[in-house]
Design a protein around this motif. Sequence first.
Motif, mmCIF file in Angstrom:
data_model
loop_
_atom_site.group_PDB
_atom_site.id
_atom_site.type_symbol
_atom_site.label_atom_id
_atom_site.label_comp_id
_atom_site.label_asym_id
_atom_site.label_seq_id
_atom_site.Cartn_x
_atom_site.Cartn_y
_atom_site.Cartn_z
ATOM 1 N N VAL A 57 31.891 38.529 17.708
ATOM 2 C CA VAL A 57 31.796 37.758 18.952
ATOM 3 C C VAL A 57 33.153 37.140 19.301
ATOM 4 C CG1 VAL A 57 30.773 35.663 19.961
ATOM 5 C CG2 VAL A 57 29.337 37.280 18.738
ATOM 6 N N ALA A 58 33.853 36.638 18.279
ATOM 7 C CA ALA A 58 35.102 35.905 18.541
ATOM 8 C C ALA A 58 36.254 36.825 18.944
ATOM 9 C CB ALA A 58 35.477 35.108 17.298
ATOM 10 N N GLY A 59 36.300 38.037 18.401
ATOM 11 C CA GLY A 59 37.420 38.931 18.699
ATOM 12 C C GLY A 59 38.654 38.549 17.897
ATOM 13 N N ILE A 73 26.901 30.953 17.816
ATOM 14 C CA ILE A 73 26.280 32.050 18.575
ATOM 15 C C ILE A 73 25.646 33.056 17.611
ATOM 16 C CG2 ILE A 73 26.752 34.036 20.095
ATOM 17 C CD1 ILE A 73 28.976 32.360 21.377
ATOM 18 N N VAL A 181 27.404 30.051 24.090
ATOM 19 C CA VAL A 181 28.153 31.048 24.874
ATOM 20 C C VAL A 181 28.930 30.353 25.986
ATOM 21 C CG1 VAL A 181 27.853 32.916 26.557
ATOM 22 C CG2 VAL A 181 26.708 33.051 24.365
ATOM 23 N N ARG A 182 28.268 29.393 26.673
ATOM 24 C CA ARG A 182 28.952 28.660 27.754
ATOM 25 C C ARG A 182 30.164 27.913 27.198
ATOM 26 N NH1 ARG A 182 23.718 28.272 29.942
ATOM 27 N NH2 ARG A 182 23.217 26.350 28.869
ATOM 28 N N LEU A 184 31.929 28.732 24.509
ATOM 29 C CA LEU A 184 32.967 29.700 24.143
ATOM 30 C C LEU A 184 33.737 30.162 25.388
ATOM 31 C CD1 LEU A 184 34.174 31.348 21.766
ATOM 32 C CD2 LEU A 184 32.578 33.157 22.327
ATOM 33 N N ILE A 185 33.005 30.386 26.467
ATOM 34 C CA ILE A 185 33.662 30.840 27.703
ATOM 35 C C ILE A 185 34.589 29.740 28.222
ATOM 36 C CG2 ILE A 185 33.228 31.436 30.139
ATOM 37 C CD1 ILE A 185 30.750 32.942 29.121
ATOM 38 N N GLN A 188 37.711 29.770 26.170
ATOM 39 C CA GLN A 188 38.562 30.924 26.509
ATOM 40 C C GLN A 188 39.233 30.743 27.875
ATOM 41 O OE1 GLN A 188 35.756 34.011 25.872
ATOM 42 N NE2 GLN A 188 36.550 34.472 23.835
ATOM 43 N N ASN A 189 38.482 30.179 28.834
ATOM 44 C CA ASN A 189 39.060 29.946 30.154
ATOM 45 C C ASN A 189 40.214 28.947 30.086
ATOM 46 O OD1 ASN A 189 37.373 31.748 31.319
ATOM 47 N ND2 ASN A 189 35.975 30.247 32.201
ATOM 48 N N GLN A 192 43.202 30.646 28.684
ATOM 49 C CA GLN A 192 43.842 31.529 29.680
ATOM 50 C C GLN A 192 44.675 30.731 30.675
ATOM 51 O OE1 GLN A 192 40.950 33.971 31.632
ATOM 52 N NE2 GLN A 192 41.255 35.692 30.247
ATOM 53 N N ALA A 193 44.088 29.585 31.088
ATOM 54 C CA ALA A 193 44.781 28.760 32.078
ATOM 55 C C ALA A 193 46.044 28.161 31.454
ATOM 56 C CB ALA A 193 43.849 27.665 32.563
ATOM 57 N N MET B 1 37.180 36.559 22.794
ATOM 58 C CA MET B 1 35.966 37.354 22.773
ATOM 59 C C MET B 1 36.326 38.840 22.753
ATOM 60 S SD MET B 1 32.827 37.082 25.405
ATOM 61 C CE MET B 1 33.232 35.384 25.763
ATOM 62 N N MET B 2 35.582 39.610 21.990
ATOM 63 C CA MET B 2 35.903 41.032 21.910
ATOM 64 C C MET B 2 35.649 41.703 23.265
ATOM 65 S SD MET B 2 34.759 43.607 18.992
ATOM 66 C CE MET B 2 35.866 42.958 17.770
ATOM 67 N N ALA B 52 31.407 41.445 23.808
ATOM 68 C CA ALA B 52 30.419 41.291 22.730
ATOM 69 C C ALA B 52 29.226 40.447 23.168
ATOM 70 C CB ALA B 52 31.098 40.659 21.521
ATOM 71 N N ILE B 53 29.484 39.384 23.921
ATOM 72 C CA ILE B 53 28.382 38.511 24.363
ATOM 73 C C ILE B 53 27.414 39.307 25.248
ATOM 74 C CG2 ILE B 53 27.818 36.488 25.802
ATOM 75 C CD1 ILE B 53 29.137 35.652 23.244
ATOM 76 N N LEU B 56 25.193 41.370 23.149
ATOM 77 C CA LEU B 56 24.078 40.618 22.551
ATOM 78 C C LEU B 56 22.978 40.397 23.587
ATOM 79 C CD1 LEU B 56 25.822 37.835 20.395
ATOM 80 C CD2 LEU B 56 24.937 40.022 19.644
ATOM 81 N N GLN B 168 27.762 36.003 33.893
ATOM 82 C CA GLN B 168 28.992 36.148 33.101
ATOM 83 C C GLN B 168 29.998 37.025 33.833
ATOM 84 O OE1 GLN B 168 29.456 36.477 29.216
ATOM 85 N NE2 GLN B 168 27.941 34.949 28.716
ATOM 86 N N THR B 175 37.413 34.017 37.375
ATOM 87 C CA THR B 175 38.541 33.546 36.555
ATOM 88 C C THR B 175 39.730 34.491 36.713
ATOM 89 O OG1 THR B 175 36.878 32.845 34.969
ATOM 90 C CG2 THR B 175 39.144 32.767 34.222
ATOM 91 N N VAL B 179 43.417 33.573 38.149
ATOM 92 C CA VAL B 179 44.633 33.797 37.345
ATOM 93 C C VAL B 179 45.605 34.668 38.140
ATOM 94 C CG1 VAL B 179 45.515 34.950 35.256
ATOM 95 C CG2 VAL B 179 43.533 33.464 35.103
ATOM 96 N N ARG B 186 53.540 30.973 39.930
ATOM 97 C CA ARG B 186 54.222 30.702 38.649
ATOM 98 C C ARG B 186 55.551 31.453 38.588
ATOM 99 N NH1 ARG B 186 50.073 31.831 34.132
ATOM 100 N NH2 ARG B 186 48.475 30.774 35.286
#
Lengths: 193, 190
Positions: A57-59, A73, A181-182, A184-185, A188-189, A192-193, B1-2, B52-53, B56, B168, B175, B179, B186
Amino acid sequence: MRPRPSARVRANRANALRSTGPKTSAGKAKSSRNALVHGLCAAPEPDSPVEDLTAFVAGDHCPAEGMNVARSIAQADATARRARQFRAVAFDRLVNDNPADKSLVEIAGSVDSVMAEVLDPEARAHIRGAAPVDSTELRLVSRITRFAARLRTKQAAEVLRKLARLDLYEKRALALRARAVRELIAIQNSQQA
Amino acid sequence: MMDLNKDDGTTADMLAKLENMCGEPSLLPGEDLQAYRALRKQIVEAVQPTNAIELLLLQDCVDGAWEDWRLRRGKGAMILAAVPAAIRELVRPAYGEKMAGDVSSAYASGSEEERKEVMEDLGAAGLGQAEVRAKAMELRLQVLMSIDRLHACAAQRRTLALREIDRQKQSRQATEESVEAARPARAARS
């Protein structure tokens, strides 16, 4: 006023006080599971797929904070899967009339076989002096057959209750997973930012 | 995340990996693993998971669809299993307890000829397959209603999983767009 305990009750209590629980390791192992109901709330075993699933899940480039959330998760997902497995087995039991409570099924089965014997003229011929089945006997047979049917219904109701409970467990696990999941997203967001 | 769009592997590889980790799907005796995989393939093609999510969530969806089928099949089997008892109940007022038991046992014995004979007798008394099925359903009504509730729960889980995948995808798209939009600004600053 409470009656005084009899000699037998006093002896039972004295014996019970001397009992110190199971002695052998097998007995201890067995009694350690006395309070076990279904095991769905237990912590996952070390060889469970939770760690692999966490990495999946994490990658590759997940921060430590994200790893913890990914583990939540994976744990919730494993719980949901276990609930699904148990539910499948319970449903199979319901449809194929496999016994969950053996005593009820055995009672219903023996009532059925006795009734079949009572109604069978050949079997009755072997009973010395047995008269043909009369209306009183038939009423009795009818009542007892209904009793056996009620036992089977009770058995089915028990399995259905179990199915409903398992459904609730899965729902709860899926809700936990959705929340993680929310999270984790969001992590990650922000990364990214 | 994968991410399945990068070099982490195709969806089929990832599904195989997931199955290796979590074990084979929990199928009951008599259920076909190949049919399960075919159903999963169809849903994968329709949903096209990207990480991956989503895999699932897709697995929830597949399990929900499979359970839906299992519950339908189970309900049918339960009604069929109650047919001998239904016949006994239907003929008892006219034939009496003993005869009703015999007729029901003859039907339950499984021989096609005996079944046909019983149904012909019932037909002579104005009772057909529809009446027998209706009585069988009546006898198992409580259980069937409970299965319907489980059915509704399975359908709800499947819908939620699909909705979550959709959400999702939309959120990821938003997102990525934000970006992308921020990139020229930027670049200009640097």
